[in-house]
Motif scaffolding. Structure first.
Motif, PDB file in Angstrom:
ATOM      1  N   ALA A 630      35.322   8.797 -10.570  1.00  0.00           N
ATOM      2  CA  ALA A 630      35.044   8.258 -11.900  1.00  0.00           C
ATOM      3  C   ALA A 630      35.866   8.979 -12.959  1.00  0.00           C
ATOM      4  O   ALA A 630      36.397   8.352 -13.894  1.00  0.00           O
ATOM      5  CB  ALA A 630      33.554   8.389 -12.210  1.00  0.00           C
ATOM      6  N   LEU A 631      36.010  10.300 -12.824  1.00  0.00           N
ATOM      7  CA  LEU A 631      36.804  11.057 -13.793  1.00  0.00           C
ATOM      8  C   LEU A 631      38.279  10.686 -13.710  1.00  0.00           C
ATOM      9  O   LEU A 631      38.976  10.607 -14.736  1.00  0.00           O
ATOM     10  CB  LEU A 631      36.615  12.560 -13.561  1.00  0.00           C
ATOM     11  CG  LEU A 631      35.188  13.095 -13.782  1.00  0.00           C
ATOM     12  CD1 LEU A 631      35.100  14.574 -13.429  1.00  0.00           C
ATOM     13  CD2 LEU A 631      34.741  12.861 -15.224  1.00  0.00           C
ATOM     14  N   ALA A 632      38.754  10.433 -12.488  1.00  0.00           N
ATOM     15  CA  ALA A 632      40.144  10.001 -12.319  1.00  0.00           C
ATOM     16  C   ALA A 632      40.356   8.628 -12.945  1.00  0.00           C
ATOM     17  O   ALA A 632      41.426   8.342 -13.509  1.00  0.00           O
ATOM     18  CB  ALA A 632      40.500   9.972 -10.833  1.00  0.00           C
ATOM     19  N   LYS A 633      39.324   7.774 -12.842  1.00  0.00           N
ATOM     20  CA  LYS A 633      39.404   6.445 -13.442  1.00  0.00           C
ATOM     21  C   LYS A 633      39.540   6.552 -14.959  1.00  0.00           C
ATOM     22  O   LYS A 633      40.317   5.815 -15.591  1.00  0.00           O
ATOM     23  CB  LYS A 633      38.146   5.652 -13.077  1.00  0.00           C
ATOM     24  CG  LYS A 633      38.146   4.212 -13.573  1.00  0.00           C
ATOM     25  CD  LYS A 633      39.077   3.345 -12.755  1.00  0.00           C
ATOM     26  CE  LYS A 633      38.903   1.880 -13.086  1.00  0.00           C
ATOM     27  NZ  LYS A 633      39.814   1.019 -12.315  1.00  0.00           N
ATOM     28  N   ILE A 634      38.776   7.464 -15.560  1.00  0.00           N
ATOM     29  CA  ILE A 634      38.859   7.676 -17.005  1.00  0.00           C
ATOM     30  C   ILE A 634      40.274   8.091 -17.397  1.00  0.00           C
ATOM     31  O   ILE A 634      40.848   7.586 -18.378  1.00  0.00           O
ATOM     32  CB  ILE A 634      37.832   8.740 -17.449  1.00  0.00           C
ATOM     33  CG1 ILE A 634      36.414   8.167 -17.378  1.00  0.00           C
ATOM     34  CG2 ILE A 634      38.144   9.243 -18.858  1.00  0.00           C
ATOM     35  CD1 ILE A 634      35.332   9.161 -17.729  1.00  0.00           C
ATOM     36  N   GLU A 635      40.862   8.993 -16.606  1.00  0.00           N
ATOM     37  CA  GLU A 635      42.218   9.458 -16.900  1.00  0.00           C
ATOM     38  C   GLU A 635      43.210   8.298 -16.854  1.00  0.00           C
ATOM     39  O   GLU A 635      44.071   8.154 -17.738  1.00  0.00           O
ATOM     40  CB  GLU A 635      42.616  10.545 -15.892  1.00  0.00           C
ATOM     41  CG  GLU A 635      43.990  11.128 -16.143  1.00  0.00           C
ATOM     42  CD  GLU A 635      44.321  12.251 -15.171  1.00  0.00           C
ATOM     43  OE1 GLU A 635      45.526  12.472 -14.909  1.00  0.00           O
ATOM     44  OE2 GLU A 635      43.376  12.909 -14.679  1.00  0.00           O
ATOM     45  N   ALA A 636      43.083   7.439 -15.842  1.00  0.00           N
ATOM     46  CA  ALA A 636      44.005   6.314 -15.693  1.00  0.00           C
ATOM     47  C   ALA A 636      43.850   5.313 -16.840  1.00  0.00           C
ATOM     48  O   ALA A 636      44.838   4.801 -17.377  1.00  0.00           O
ATOM     49  CB  ALA A 636      43.771   5.628 -14.347  1.00  0.00           C
ATOM     50  N   ILE A 637      42.595   5.032 -17.215  1.00  0.00           N
ATOM     51  CA  ILE A 637      42.362   4.062 -18.292  1.00  0.00           C
ATOM     52  C   ILE A 637      42.838   4.616 -19.627  1.00  0.00           C
ATOM     53  O   ILE A 637      43.418   3.902 -20.450  1.00  0.00           O
ATOM     54  CB  ILE A 637      40.864   3.688 -18.363  1.00  0.00           C
ATOM     55  CG1 ILE A 637      40.424   3.006 -17.069  1.00  0.00           C
ATOM     56  CG2 ILE A 637      40.591   2.764 -19.544  1.00  0.00           C
ATOM     57  CD1 ILE A 637      38.934   2.760 -16.979  1.00  0.00           C
ATOM     58  N   LEU A 638      42.603   5.915 -19.858  1.00  0.00           N
ATOM     59  CA  LEU A 638      43.059   6.534 -21.102  1.00  0.00           C
ATOM     60  C   LEU A 638      44.579   6.436 -21.218  1.00  0.00           C
ATOM     61  O   LEU A 638      45.120   6.159 -22.303  1.00  0.00           O
ATOM     62  CB  LEU A 638      42.607   7.993 -21.164  1.00  0.00           C
ATOM     63  CG  LEU A 638      43.083   8.784 -22.389  1.00  0.00           C
ATOM     64  CD1 LEU A 638      42.558   8.150 -23.675  1.00  0.00           C
ATOM     65  CD2 LEU A 638      42.647  10.245 -22.285  1.00  0.00           C
ATOM     66  N   ALA A 639      45.271   6.663 -20.089  1.00  0.00           N
ATOM     67  CA  ALA A 639      46.737   6.561 -20.107  1.00  0.00           C
ATOM     68  C   ALA A 639      47.174   5.164 -20.528  1.00  0.00           C
ATOM     69  O   ALA A 639      48.127   5.001 -21.310  1.00  0.00           O
ATOM     70  CB  ALA A 639      47.302   6.913 -18.732  1.00  0.00           C
ATOM     71  N   ALA A 640      46.461   4.149 -20.033  1.00  0.00           N
ATOM     72  CA  ALA A 640      46.799   2.770 -20.404  1.00  0.00           C
ATOM     73  C   ALA A 640      46.466   2.500 -21.865  1.00  0.00           C
ATOM     74  O   ALA A 640      47.204   1.788 -22.561  1.00  0.00           O
ATOM     75  CB  ALA A 640      46.048   1.796 -19.498  1.00  0.00           C
ATOM     76  N   GLN A 641      45.364   3.057 -22.342  1.00  0.00           N
ATOM     77  CA  GLN A 641      44.955   2.835 -23.736  1.00  0.00           C
ATOM     78  C   GLN A 641      45.987   3.395 -24.714  1.00  0.00           C
ATOM     79  O   GLN A 641      46.413   2.703 -25.653  1.00  0.00           O
ATOM     80  CB  GLN A 641      43.588   3.484 -24.002  1.00  0.00           C
ATOM     81  CG  GLN A 641      42.406   2.754 -23.377  1.00  0.00           C
ATOM     82  CD  GLN A 641      41.089   3.464 -23.662  1.00  0.00           C
ATOM     83  OE1 GLN A 641      41.057   4.629 -24.061  1.00  0.00           O
ATOM     84  NE2 GLN A 641      39.979   2.749 -23.430  1.00  0.00           N
ATOM     85  N   VAL A 642      46.389   4.631 -24.507  1.00  0.00           N
ATOM     86  CA  VAL A 642      47.299   5.255 -25.470  1.00  0.00           C
ATOM     87  C   VAL A 642      48.715   4.700 -25.328  1.00  0.00           C
ATOM     88  O   VAL A 642      49.487   4.671 -26.294  1.00  0.00           O
ATOM     89  CB  VAL A 642      47.298   6.796 -25.322  1.00  0.00           C
ATOM     90  CG1 VAL A 642      45.921   7.348 -25.636  1.00  0.00           C
ATOM     91  CG2 VAL A 642      47.729   7.231 -23.927  1.00  0.00           C
ATOM     92  N   LYS A 643      49.071   4.234 -24.148  1.00  0.00           N
ATOM     93  CA  LYS A 643      50.385   3.626 -23.950  1.00  0.00           C
ATOM     94  C   LYS A 643      50.484   2.314 -24.706  1.00  0.00           C
ATOM     95  O   LYS A 643      51.496   2.007 -25.347  1.00  0.00           O
ATOM     96  CB  LYS A 643      50.629   3.409 -22.459  1.00  0.00           C
ATOM     97  CG  LYS A 643      51.979   2.759 -22.155  1.00  0.00           C
ATOM     98  CD  LYS A 643      52.167   2.581 -20.657  1.00  0.00           C
ATOM     99  CE  LYS A 643      53.526   1.927 -20.367  1.00  0.00           C
ATOM    100  NZ  LYS A 643      53.727   1.721 -18.907  1.00  0.00           N
ATOM    101  N   ASN A 644      49.386   1.522 -24.635  1.00  0.00           N
ATOM    102  CA  ASN A 644      49.394   0.218 -25.299  1.00  0.00           C
ATOM    103  C   ASN A 644      49.236   0.350 -26.804  1.00  0.00           C
ATOM    104  O   ASN A 644      49.559  -0.579 -27.542  1.00  0.00           O
ATOM    105  CB  ASN A 644      48.266  -0.667 -24.739  1.00  0.00           C
ATOM    106  CG  ASN A 644      48.514  -1.033 -23.283  1.00  0.00           C
ATOM    107  OD1 ASN A 644      49.669  -1.085 -22.858  1.00  0.00           O
ATOM    108  ND2 ASN A 644      47.439  -1.284 -22.535  1.00  0.00           N
TER     109      ASN A 644
END
Length: 644
Positions: A630-644
């Motif tokens: 779940a923590l890894a999922k947060i990291e991946a989603i955050l990367a997509a959020q700030v990239k977009n």
């Protein structure tokens, strides 16, 4: 005349409707609302005073429709919360003389109106929002008909009678698909019928139906005593009829007797147990239960020895009289309780179900709020007062109408013929009842309520003990009090104070321990988190144990203050549950971070759910093993959020 009585609470808090009166100076919309409220309040109050209670069918449904329609028109005038009871003083002033029951039952009427208003208020706003959005969608699409499934959702989920939805639709210039509503209603009814058929399928068209058509009605002789003789009218083994049966020890089967002293379960009273001795050799059968099948009585038995039986053999029954005596005590106490509830709570009290066993009695009744401690004591005093008076019970048979004229109560779910059996405690109560009772009220011995609870809308349940069962409970309670008093080194009078002091001290120490722990965590906040930069945002991840979510917020605030832009993710595992808190500072929000979206995805992986605002969200689940995922999922989603 006015929409609110001068000085009423709505007069003070809702200026919008002050001075609204019925007449030409009023708008047509407000004039309609005033007329509806005045008419419906009068109708609802009179129906309640006559004993009609809110329900989902029959007169009770009409009452509920009127009440909810009035509540809805009150909102149109600007009323907030319950307001209908404010008209009771004026209504009594006008109608109290010709309808004295309004004054007699005023407390009950106001209570039920208040509860119904409060219950509907919780869904009224949501239902109106749903209707408005669906009506807007229909108009936007160029339509004029509200779908039937929407009208049914308003009825089924939000408690909107169809007539109310029709009226709201008319106000907005659209109609309702009544046929679609009817289809949705029929689907629901079909589900209910299907469930009912499943319950009945075991009996309909079964061997019991055949036997009832062939055999004369069983004769019950149990009123005269616990013993009686008859003949075996039918034998049932594994659900099939048998003219004879060779049963080994321990074999279970059913017997129908033409004459029996065993009471079959009916009217909430459980069936008798005991023994049957059959045939010349007196083969002993243990009676496990006695149940009715139409006009017949089935005895569920177990062979005590190897047994040979045939239809027509003589059979002598011996009821377990000690168990029956306990059932009698509980049944007679149920009648006393029913009357006491009516005297303490009001004439609106009606029986809604009961269970009478040898261990306890359970009584369901119509009422809209829990019993207070004082009311429970008053009810117990009334019942035990009747027990102490040792009043002999009277049992008579008379015509049904005569029984009603004498004020005898008809009990829940009983079926009565033209001639009925009335069980009376002279000077106190009278009820139609076919069950077994004590000789005199003193035989009950003692009555004690042990539980009072709600079991549905407007229905409460009392569980009580009598006789030796009540005494045993009081003895256990007394022993417990004495032991606790010894532990606290006090007497009974000081026990509550000692317990409250101990609880307060325990909570103080828990807070102290928690505060100390949080201070330590705060000092070590720098070392509590792993940090990683993702797209210009610092992701801080900390794992904790046994820390409540509200405490995590304080830790997160300190972590946010340490760097920026940042997203702080904290987990806390306690008692098989994993709680997550995600926080983002303003600088991270400007870069696209969204704590609510991060938390939602992570909580789903943990088998739970959660959410919140972009700046802070909370949730969690019980699949602790997937926390790292779940923590890894947060990291991946955050990367997509700030990239977009």
């Amino acid at each position: 005349e006015g929409a609110a009585e001068p000085g009423g609470k709505n007069d003070m808090k809702n200026d919008a409707q002050n001075g609204i009166k019925n007449g030409a100076q009023n708008s047509a919309k407000n004039d309609m609302a005033v007329r509806v409220i005045v008419d419906h309040v009068r109708s609802v109050a009179l129906m309640l005073a006559d004993g009609v209670l809110p329900a989902n069918d029959g007169p009770g449904y009409v009452l509920r429709r009127l009440l909810r329609r009035a509540a809805r028109y009150g909102r149109l005038l600007g009323f907030e919360g319950g307001f209908l009871c404010e008209y009771m003083p004026l209504l009594i002033k006008i109608l109290g003389e010709p309808y004295p029951e309004l004054l007699e039952h005023r407390a009950a009427v106001e209570q039920i109106i208040g509860v119904e208003e409060s219950r509907f208020e919780k869904t009224l706003i949501q239902g109106i929002d749903l209707f408005d959005s669906e009506a807007a969608r229909v108009r936007a699409a160029g339509g004029t008909i509200l779908p039937g499934d929407v009208a049914f959702a308003l009825y089924d989920t939000y408690g909107f009678p169809l007539e109310l939805t029709l009226e709201m639709a008319k106000e907005q210039g659209i109609s309702v698909d009544r046929e679609g509503f009817g289809k949705a209603m029929e689907i629901q009814r079909e589900r209910a019928r299907s469930r009912s058929k499943q319950k009945k399928s075991a009996l309909e068209g079964s061997v019991y139906t055949e036997l009832e058509a062939e055999l004369p009605a069983a004769v019950f002789t149990g009123y005269a005593g616990p013993e009686g003789s008859g003949r075996i009218a039918a034998i049932l083994s594994n659900g099939a009829r048998a003219d004879s049966l060779e049963a080994k020890e321990g074999t279970e089967f059913e017997l129908m007797l033409d004459v029996t002293p065993f009471y079959a379960e009916r009217g909430g009273e459980v069936g008798d147990t005991g023994r049957i001795f059959a045939g010349p050799a007196g083969a002993e059968l243990e009676v496990l239960d006695t149940v009715p099948h139409g006009s017949l009585i089935a005895h569920k038995v177990r062979a005590k020895t190897e047994t040979s039986l045939t239809v027509g053999l003589e059979a002598r029954g011996e009821v377990d009289d000690a168990r029956r005596g306990a059932i009698r005590r509980n049944h007679s106490a149920t009648h006393l309780l029913h009357e006491a509830l009516g005297r303490v709570l009001g004439g609106h009290v009606r029986q809604a179900g009961s269970l009478v066993t040898d261990r306890a009695l359970r009584f369901d009744y119509t009422h809209h709020e829990p019993l207070s401690h004082e009311q429970i004591l008053e009810i117990e005093d009334i019942v035990n007062g009747q027990i102490l008076a040792n009043i002999p019970l009277e049992t008579t048979e008379c015509g049904r109408e005569e029984a009603r004229a004498r004020g005898a109560k008809a009990l829940f779910d009983e079926k009565y013929g033209d001639v009925v059996r009335v069980v009376s405690v002279p000077g106190f109560s009278a009820e139609l009842c076919g069950g077994l009772h004590v000789r005199a009220t003193g035989d009950i011995g003692l009555f004690k309520i042990v539980r009072e609870e709600g079991i549905g809308s407007g229905t409460r349940r009392v569980t009580a003990l009598t006789g030796m069962n009540a005494l045993a409970m009081l003895q256990r309670a007394s022993l417990l009090v004495n032991r606790l008093a010894g532990i606290f080194a006090t007497d009974e009078a000081g026990l509550l104070g000692k317990a409250e002091d101990l609880l307060a001290e325990t909570r103080r120490l828990q807070r102290q321990v928690q505060e100390t722990r949080l201070k330590e965590l705060g000092r070590d906040a720098e070392n509590a988190f792993e940090r990683k930069e993702i797209g210009g945002v610092v992701l801080q991840t900390g794992k904790f144990s046994q820390i409540p979510p509200e405490a995590l917020r304080g830790i997160g605030d300190k972590a946010k203050a340490g760097c920026s832009p940042t997203v702080v993710v904290m987990s806390s595992v306690a008692d098989g549950d994993c709680r997550l808190t995600v926080m983002a500072d303003d600088a991270a929000l400007k870069k696209g971070a969204d704590a609510g979206a991060l938390l939602k995805e992570a909580a789903a992986l943990l088998g739970g759910r959660g959410g919140g605002r972009p700046g802070m969200a909370q949730g969690g689940g019980k699949d602790i093993a997937r926390l790292d995922e779940a923590l890894a999922k947060i990291e991946a989603i955050l990367a997509a959020q700030v990239k977009n």
